[in-house]
Design a protein around this motif. Structure first.
Motif, PDB file in Angstrom:
ATOM      1  N   ALA A 189       2.193  15.920   0.031  1.00  0.00           N
ATOM      2  CA  ALA A 189       2.481  15.131   1.234  1.00  0.00           C
ATOM      3  C   ALA A 189       3.745  14.306   0.995  1.00  0.00           C
ATOM      4  O   ALA A 189       4.228  14.210  -0.137  1.00  0.00           O
ATOM      5  CB  ALA A 189       1.318  14.201   1.564  1.00  0.00           C
ATOM      6  N   VAL A 190       4.234  13.718   2.058  1.00  0.00           N
ATOM      7  CA  VAL A 190       5.239  12.665   1.931  1.00  0.00           C
ATOM      8  C   VAL A 190       4.484  11.356   1.768  1.00  0.00           C
ATOM      9  O   VAL A 190       3.605  11.029   2.576  1.00  0.00           O
ATOM     10  CB  VAL A 190       6.170  12.608   3.155  1.00  0.00           C
ATOM     11  N   TYR A 191       4.822  10.628   0.731  1.00  0.00           N
ATOM     12  CA  TYR A 191       4.157   9.368   0.426  1.00  0.00           C
ATOM     13  C   TYR A 191       5.058   8.212   0.854  1.00  0.00           C
ATOM     14  O   TYR A 191       6.244   8.170   0.511  1.00  0.00           O
ATOM     15  CB  TYR A 191       3.847   9.279  -1.065  1.00  0.00           C
ATOM     16  N   TYR A 192       4.461   7.309   1.598  1.00  0.00           N
ATOM     17  CA  TYR A 192       5.178   6.144   2.103  1.00  0.00           C
ATOM     18  C   TYR A 192       4.569   4.873   1.525  1.00  0.00           C
ATOM     19  O   TYR A 192       3.346   4.744   1.449  1.00  0.00           O
ATOM     20  CB  TYR A 192       5.077   6.065   3.622  1.00  0.00           C
ATOM     21  N   CYS A 193       5.415   3.932   1.161  1.00  0.00           N
ATOM     22  CA  CYS A 193       4.922   2.620   0.786  1.00  0.00           C
ATOM     23  C   CYS A 193       5.088   1.676   1.971  1.00  0.00           C
ATOM     24  O   CYS A 193       5.939   1.899   2.839  1.00  0.00           O
ATOM     25  CB  CYS A 193       5.641   2.079  -0.434  1.00  0.00           C
ATOM     26  N   ALA A 194       4.272   0.665   1.997  1.00  0.00           N
ATOM     27  CA  ALA A 194       4.323  -0.329   3.061  1.00  0.00           C
ATOM     28  C   ALA A 194       3.917  -1.672   2.495  1.00  0.00           C
ATOM     29  O   ALA A 194       3.160  -1.748   1.519  1.00  0.00           O
ATOM     30  CB  ALA A 194       3.406   0.064   4.221  1.00  0.00           C
ATOM     31  N   ALA A 195       4.407  -2.726   3.121  1.00  0.00           N
ATOM     32  CA  ALA A 195       4.091  -4.067   2.643  1.00  0.00           C
ATOM     33  C   ALA A 195       4.080  -5.040   3.804  1.00  0.00           C
ATOM     34  O   ALA A 195       4.879  -4.916   4.746  1.00  0.00           O
ATOM     35  CB  ALA A 195       5.116  -4.508   1.597  1.00  0.00           C
ATOM     36  N   ASP A 196       3.178  -5.986   3.721  1.00  0.00           N
ATOM     37  CA  ASP A 196       3.093  -7.102   4.667  1.00  0.00           C
ATOM     38  C   ASP A 196       3.942  -8.232   4.090  1.00  0.00           C
ATOM     39  O   ASP A 196       3.544  -8.869   3.119  1.00  0.00           O
ATOM     40  CB  ASP A 196       1.626  -7.509   4.821  1.00  0.00           C
ATOM     41  N   VAL A 197       5.108  -8.445   4.702  1.00  0.00           N
ATOM     42  CA  VAL A 197       6.124  -9.296   4.086  1.00  0.00           C
ATOM     43  C   VAL A 197       6.432 -10.505   4.954  1.00  0.00           C
ATOM     44  O   VAL A 197       6.572 -10.379   6.184  1.00  0.00           O
ATOM     45  CB  VAL A 197       7.429  -8.488   3.856  1.00  0.00           C
ATOM     46  N   GLY A 254       0.803  -1.214   0.000  1.00  0.00           N
ATOM     47  CA  GLY A 254       0.000   0.000   0.000  1.00  0.00           C
ATOM     48  C   GLY A 254       0.835   1.263   0.000  1.00  0.00           C
ATOM     49  O   GLY A 254       2.049   1.232   0.190  1.00  0.00           O
ATOM     50  N   TRP A 255       0.117   2.336  -0.245  1.00  0.00           N
ATOM     51  CA  TRP A 255       0.693   3.673  -0.181  1.00  0.00           C
ATOM     52  C   TRP A 255      -0.058   4.491   0.862  1.00  0.00           C
ATOM     53  O   TRP A 255      -1.292   4.458   0.907  1.00  0.00           O
ATOM     54  CB  TRP A 255       0.607   4.369  -1.543  1.00  0.00           C
ATOM     55  N   TYR A 256       0.686   5.206   1.657  1.00  0.00           N
ATOM     56  CA  TYR A 256       0.140   6.111   2.650  1.00  0.00           C
ATOM     57  C   TYR A 256       0.726   7.496   2.392  1.00  0.00           C
ATOM     58  O   TYR A 256       1.729   7.636   1.698  1.00  0.00           O
ATOM     59  CB  TYR A 256       0.537   5.658   4.058  1.00  0.00           C
ATOM     60  N   ARG A 257       0.099   8.499   2.961  1.00  0.00           N
ATOM     61  CA  ARG A 257       0.669   9.831   2.847  1.00  0.00           C
ATOM     62  C   ARG A 257       0.468  10.611   4.135  1.00  0.00           C
ATOM     63  O   ARG A 257      -0.480  10.372   4.876  1.00  0.00           O
ATOM     64  CB  ARG A 257       0.075  10.600   1.662  1.00  0.00           C
ATOM     65  N   GLN A 258       1.386  11.525   4.348  1.00  0.00           N
ATOM     66  CA  GLN A 258       1.331  12.359   5.545  1.00  0.00           C
ATOM     67  C   GLN A 258       1.666  13.789   5.151  1.00  0.00           C
ATOM     68  O   GLN A 258       2.786  14.084   4.733  1.00  0.00           O
ATOM     69  CB  GLN A 258       2.310  11.852   6.602  1.00  0.00           C
ATOM     70  N   ALA A 259       0.669  14.647   5.295  1.00  0.00           N
ATOM     71  CA  ALA A 259       0.864  16.068   5.044  1.00  0.00           C
ATOM     72  C   ALA A 259       1.374  16.734   6.320  1.00  0.00           C
ATOM     73  O   ALA A 259       1.177  16.200   7.419  1.00  0.00           O
ATOM     74  CB  ALA A 259      -0.444  16.703   4.590  1.00  0.00           C
ATOM     75  N   PRO A 260       2.014  17.889   6.197  1.00  0.00           N
ATOM     76  CA  PRO A 260       2.542  18.566   7.392  1.00  0.00           C
ATOM     77  C   PRO A 260       1.467  18.809   8.432  1.00  0.00           C
ATOM     78  O   PRO A 260       0.389  19.329   8.116  1.00  0.00           O
ATOM     79  CB  PRO A 260       3.080  19.892   6.830  1.00  0.00           C
ATOM     80  N   GLY A 261       1.729  18.397   9.660  1.00  0.00           N
ATOM     81  CA  GLY A 261       0.793  18.613  10.753  1.00  0.00           C
ATOM     82  C   GLY A 261      -0.388  17.671  10.783  1.00  0.00           C
ATOM     83  O   GLY A 261      -1.289  17.840  11.606  1.00  0.00           O
ATOM     84  N   LYS A 262      -0.389  16.674   9.904  1.00  0.00           N
ATOM     85  CA  LYS A 262      -1.511  15.748   9.836  1.00  0.00           C
ATOM     86  C   LYS A 262      -1.041  14.324  10.080  1.00  0.00           C
ATOM     87  O   LYS A 262       0.139  14.012  10.023  1.00  0.00           O
ATOM     88  CB  LYS A 262      -2.226  15.857   8.490  1.00  0.00           C
ATOM     89  N   GLN A 263      -1.983  13.443  10.304  1.00  0.00           N
ATOM     90  CA  GLN A 263      -1.648  12.048  10.534  1.00  0.00           C
ATOM     91  C   GLN A 263      -1.380  11.350   9.200  1.00  0.00           C
ATOM     92  O   GLN A 263      -1.749  11.849   8.147  1.00  0.00           O
ATOM     93  CB  GLN A 263      -2.785  11.347  11.275  1.00  0.00           C
ATOM     94  N   ARG A 264      -0.761  10.201   9.296  1.00  0.00           N
ATOM     95  CA  ARG A 264      -0.505   9.401   8.113  1.00  0.00           C
ATOM     96  C   ARG A 264      -1.767   8.620   7.770  1.00  0.00           C
ATOM     97  O   ARG A 264      -2.316   7.914   8.605  1.00  0.00           O
ATOM     98  CB  ARG A 264       0.662   8.446   8.368  1.00  0.00           C
ATOM     99  N   ASP A 265      -2.202   8.736   6.537  1.00  0.00           N
ATOM    100  CA  ASP A 265      -3.435   8.094   6.097  1.00  0.00           C
ATOM    101  C   ASP A 265      -3.192   7.161   4.928  1.00  0.00           C
ATOM    102  O   ASP A 265      -2.298   7.398   4.106  1.00  0.00           O
ATOM    103  CB  ASP A 265      -4.471   9.144   5.669  1.00  0.00           C
ATOM    104  N   LEU A 266      -4.018   6.145   4.835  1.00  0.00           N
ATOM    105  CA  LEU A 266      -3.961   5.229   3.708  1.00  0.00           C
ATOM    106  C   LEU A 266      -4.447   5.929   2.446  1.00  0.00           C
ATOM    107  O   LEU A 266      -5.496   6.565   2.455  1.00  0.00           O
ATOM    108  CB  LEU A 266      -4.814   3.996   3.980  1.00  0.00           C
ATOM    109  N   VAL A 267      -3.693   5.773   1.364  1.00  0.00           N
ATOM    110  CA  VAL A 267      -4.094   6.298   0.061  1.00  0.00           C
ATOM    111  C   VAL A 267      -4.709   5.183  -0.775  1.00  0.00           C
ATOM    112  O   VAL A 267      -5.788   5.332  -1.343  1.00  0.00           O
ATOM    113  CB  VAL A 267      -2.884   6.901  -0.676  1.00  0.00           C
TER     114      VAL A 267
END
Length: 121
Positions: free
Chosen positions: A90-98, A34-47
């Motif tokens: 935002a800063v976009y983060y990827c994540a994986a269940d590995v 998945g991809w998540y994003r976090q804008a300044p001052g906000k929580q990280r949310d699933l995209v």
């Protein structure tokens, strides 16, 4: 095991970007990515997220504009972003269940380092 994200940058509103995230290491299998994003001052949310079988899920705010896909042979997930808006910045983060080998069979959520997407108005 690590995830390496790339593809962020500066784009004008209405433009497009494609993010990539490649997993490397002694990987046995990858379940959801998945991809998540976090804008300044906000929580990280699933995209967006995608299962190993290709089923996808999107946040309401990006439905119809973003497309997530994956290449299982390359352990890579992509996020094609179109019709970008300033609020997508935002800063976009990827994540994986590995599942991976680390001296034993292990399973965990692995996160990439983040890539900055800036959309100018």
């Amino acid at each position: 095991v690590q995830l390496q994200a790339s593809g962020g940058g500066l784009v004008q509103a209405g433009g497009s970007l494609r993010l990539s995230c490649a997993a490397s290491g002694t990987i046995l299998s990858i379940n959801d990515m998945g991809w998540y994003r976090q804008a300044p001052g906000k929580q990280r949310d699933l995209v967006a997220s995608i299962t190993s079988g290709g089923s996808t899920n999107y946040a309401d705010s990006v439905t119809g504009r973003f497309t997530i896909s994956r290449d299982n042979a390359r352990n890579t997930v992509y996020l094609q972003m179109s019709s970008l808006k300033p609020e997508d910045t935002a800063v976009y983060y990827c994540a994986a269940d590995v599942r991976y080998w680390g001296g034993a069979l292990l399973r965990g959520d692995i996160w990439g380092q983040g890539t900055l997407v800036t959309v100018s108005s």
